[in-house]
Write a protein that holds these residues in place. Sequence first.
Motif, PDB file in Angstrom:
ATOM      1  N   TRP A 139      -9.034  57.183 -27.812  1.00  0.00           N
ATOM      2  CA  TRP A 139      -8.996  55.965 -26.992  1.00  0.00           C
ATOM      3  C   TRP A 139      -9.768  54.825 -27.660  1.00  0.00           C
ATOM      4  CZ3 TRP A 139      -7.367  55.437 -21.613  1.00  0.00           C
ATOM      5  CH2 TRP A 139      -6.697  56.574 -21.132  1.00  0.00           C
ATOM      6  N   VAL A 140      -9.137  53.638 -27.664  1.00  0.00           N
ATOM      7  CA  VAL A 140      -9.785  52.463 -28.251  1.00  0.00           C
ATOM      8  C   VAL A 140      -9.749  51.312 -27.243  1.00  0.00           C
ATOM      9  CG1 VAL A 140      -9.665  50.748 -30.122  1.00  0.00           C
ATOM     10  CG2 VAL A 140      -9.084  53.130 -30.583  1.00  0.00           C
ATOM     11  N   TRP A 141     -10.864  50.608 -27.129  1.00  0.00           N
ATOM     12  CA  TRP A 141     -10.901  49.424 -26.261  1.00  0.00           C
ATOM     13  C   TRP A 141     -10.827  48.185 -27.139  1.00  0.00           C
ATOM     14  CZ3 TRP A 141     -15.127  45.840 -24.678  1.00  0.00           C
ATOM     15  CH2 TRP A 141     -14.722  45.024 -23.606  1.00  0.00           C
ATOM     16  N   ARG A 142      -9.786  47.356 -26.916  1.00  0.00           N
ATOM     17  CA  ARG A 142      -9.603  46.144 -27.708  1.00  0.00           C
ATOM     18  C   ARG A 142     -10.097  44.959 -26.879  1.00  0.00           C
ATOM     19  NH1 ARG A 142      -9.959  41.895 -30.705  1.00  0.00           N
ATOM     20  NH2 ARG A 142      -8.346  41.608 -32.267  1.00  0.00           N
ATOM     21  N   CYS A 143     -11.201  44.356 -27.313  1.00  0.00           N
ATOM     22  CA  CYS A 143     -11.774  43.240 -26.573  1.00  0.00           C
ATOM     23  C   CYS A 143     -11.352  41.927 -27.231  1.00  0.00           C
ATOM     24  CB  CYS A 143     -13.302  43.371 -26.574  1.00  0.00           C
ATOM     25  SG  CYS A 143     -14.082  42.030 -25.701  1.00  0.00           S
ATOM     26  N   HIS A 144     -10.661  41.092 -26.480  1.00  0.00           N
ATOM     27  CA  HIS A 144     -10.210  39.814 -27.050  1.00  0.00           C
ATOM     28  C   HIS A 144     -11.169  38.677 -26.705  1.00  0.00           C
ATOM     29  CE1 HIS A 144      -6.182  41.279 -28.268  1.00  0.00           C
ATOM     30  NE2 HIS A 144      -6.323  42.097 -27.248  1.00  0.00           N
ATOM     31  N   PHE A 170     -13.224  44.202 -31.975  1.00  0.00           N
ATOM     32  CA  PHE A 170     -13.610  42.833 -31.623  1.00  0.00           C
ATOM     33  C   PHE A 170     -13.008  41.857 -32.635  1.00  0.00           C
ATOM     34  CE2 PHE A 170     -16.738  45.433 -29.536  1.00  0.00           C
ATOM     35  CZ  PHE A 170     -16.943  44.769 -28.324  1.00  0.00           C
ATOM     36  N   SER A 171     -12.844  40.602 -32.184  1.00  0.00           N
ATOM     37  CA  SER A 171     -12.201  39.588 -33.044  1.00  0.00           C
ATOM     38  C   SER A 171     -13.139  38.985 -34.072  1.00  0.00           C
ATOM     39  CB  SER A 171     -11.636  38.456 -32.190  1.00  0.00           C
ATOM     40  OG  SER A 171     -10.643  38.962 -31.339  1.00  0.00           O
TER      41      SER A 171
END
Lengths: 409, 235
Positions: A139-144, A170-171
Motif C-alpha cells: 500500500w502506498v499513500w500518494r499525497c498531492h 510527495f511532490s
Amino acid sequence: MAQFKIKDYAKIIRPQNFDELQLLAERVRGKTLKMVNSTAVGGGVAEILSRFIPLINELGVITKWEVIKGSGAFFGVTKAFHNALHGSKVDVYGQMFEIFRENNEENRRNMTFDEDFVVIHDPQPAGLIESKKKSKTKWVWRCHIDLSNPQPEIWNFLKGYVSKYDGSIFSTPWFAKELPIPQYFIFPAIDPLSEKNKDLTPSEVDKILRKYNIDRSRPIVTQISRFDRLKDPVGVIKAYKLAKKHTDCQLVLAGGSASDDPEGAEVLEEVKNEAGNDPDIHILSLPPFADLEINALQRASTIVMQKSLREGFGLTVTEALWKGKPVIASAIGGITLQVIHNFTGLLVHSVEGAAYQIRYLLNNPQVAERLGRYGKEQVREKFLITRILRNYLLLLIALDHPNENIIQL
Amino acid sequence: MKAKVPFVFYTSSQLVQITGKKAAHLKEFVEVMKEVEDSTIFYHIHHAYREHQFAPGAYSNDFAHWVGEELGESALAEKLANLSIKDVTSLSVLRSRIIEIVEEFLNNATEIRRAAPQHEFYFCKNIGFISKTKYQAWDLGEFCEMLKKVGLRSLFFHFFEARLRLNRRTNDFSDWIKADFNDAVLANKIEALDPYVYTLDELRDKIISLIKASQGFPWKKAVKWLSSKLKITQK
C-alpha cells in the motif's frame, strides 16, 4: 478526451528514454495495481489519472481506478481537512473524525483489495488502509498537497492512517512530513498531448487571439492563474506598468471564472481597478474547460509570468516552459524546482525585480530564446507524464525490494 | 581486433527517496552530512548533471547550488562546484572532502547565513536500478555504434556510477579497452576527459571521436575491400 497510445509519446521524448520505459515495464508486466481517489472528474489528480491509467495498462501493469463515495457531510469534512493540512486554521468539531472514519469504513466494506499494489491518493480515502491487515498487497499513500505546515490536530489524526502504509509519495521534499515509512519524491507532470499542451498551428493560435482582441504584432506578457491574491495579479500589473515606462508591451491576465467564488470576484475587481483604462491590459475571465484558449495564449506570449506569493508545484510554469517560453517567476515553492535562475528561466522576489526582468528579456530576445529552449528540454526530461510512468514502474519494483539502495534487475 | 569478452552495456534508473533531514545553515549541513547514507551523497553530487544533460550548468552538484543560490556564499559554492569525482575513489572520501571544505569555510566565517523557510537543503537519497540492455560490442567499431544507441543513462552509469558506487577506480570503458585491447593510451585519454565541461551528449561524442582517432586509417579494412573488388574484376 482523445485517447493516446504509448507509442504517441515516442516521438516526443528521447528514443533511449522510451526504450528504458519498455525495459522497466518488462520487470513488472502482469502485476496488478489499483488507484483510488475521491473524484472521477475535475481537479488535477483526476486529470492525470485519466491519462496515466490507459498508458500504464498498455505497458503491462493491469491497473484499475476506483473512486470512493461519500456524503455531503464527509466531503465537507475532507475539505476542512484539506484546508487545515495546507496550514489554514480550521475549527475542529466533535463529529469530524467520526464522519471521516465511518465514510471510509463504508467504502471499505464495498471494495476489494486483491491487487499486488494499491495507491491511495490524498487524505479522503486514506482510511482504506484498514483493509491492509490480512493481504500481501503493498500500500502506498500518494499525497498531492503541501504538508509542510499542517494544523497539528488534523495531521496527527491522519498520520495514524498514513503510518500504516508501506510507502508514501510527495511532490517535493518540503511538502513531506517526518514519517516512519519510506517517502518517495515524484514530481507532478503534464501531458504533452493534452488539449492544454498539444502543438497548435499558427492559424489556430491567431484565431483565439483575435477572439480576445490581442495584437500579435506587439510583445505579449502573460500570467495564467485564477484570480486569487496568492497569485498576485495586482503585482503583475504593477510590474507591467513599471516595465512599460521603458519598453512597449501588452499584458494578458487570464484565469478561471470567478462567478462561484466570492473572494475571486473581489480579487477580479481589484485587478480591474489596478488596470484602469489601459487598453493594453487584457483581463480574461475564462470559462471552465478553456484548455485550448490557455494553450494558445501561452504559445502567443513573448514572456510568461508566475508572480505567485505562494505556490504548490506550479504546473502553469511547466506548461509555459514546455511551450519554449521564457518564464519570469517568483522564487517560491515548486517553481524553484523548475526554474533554475538564468538557465531555464528567471526567478524574482519583488514587483521591481519582475519589471526589470520583463524589460531585460524584451530587449534581449536571444537570451529569452535560450531560456525557453533549455526550459523546454528540462520539461522533456523531468516533467512529462512519461517520467511519472517511469517513476511508478520503479516504485513497484522498489516496493518488492524494501531497504535496498541498489537493485540489480 | 575482437575483444576476449564483449562490452555489455548496462543502464541505471533512479527513484528518489526523501530522508526527512534538512539543513538551514552550514553548521547544520555539516552535522547532517556526517550521518546520511552514501546514497544521499551520490544523489546530490550527480543528479543535477544527470538531469540537465541538455546543457552544462553553472553548478555541477546540489551542494554548490544551494550554497550559492540560497546562502549567497559564492566562493564556497565555487569550491564545492569544483569537486570532481575523479579526485576520489569512494563516496566516503567524497563526503569527507565536502565536510572538510565546509568546515574550513566555517572556521573563517564571520557570520552564519540562514536559508529562508522551504529553501533549506533537503537531503534525499537515491535508489539505483541497474539493468542490462540488449546492446553489446565485440570490437571498438561496434562499441562506437552501440554507444550511440544506448541511452545517456547508460553512459552515465559506465562513466560515473560504476566508479563511485561500485568503487571502481576508472570508468568501465577505459577498463575494457585496457584489458581487452591492451591500449593504455586510448584508455587513459578517455579517463582524462573532463566530463563536467560537457553535456552527456557531448561526452559521448568525445569518447567516440577519441576511439576513432586511435584507430587511424583502417588499412586492414581498406585492403580487404580492395582485394574483394579486385577478385570481382578478375572474374
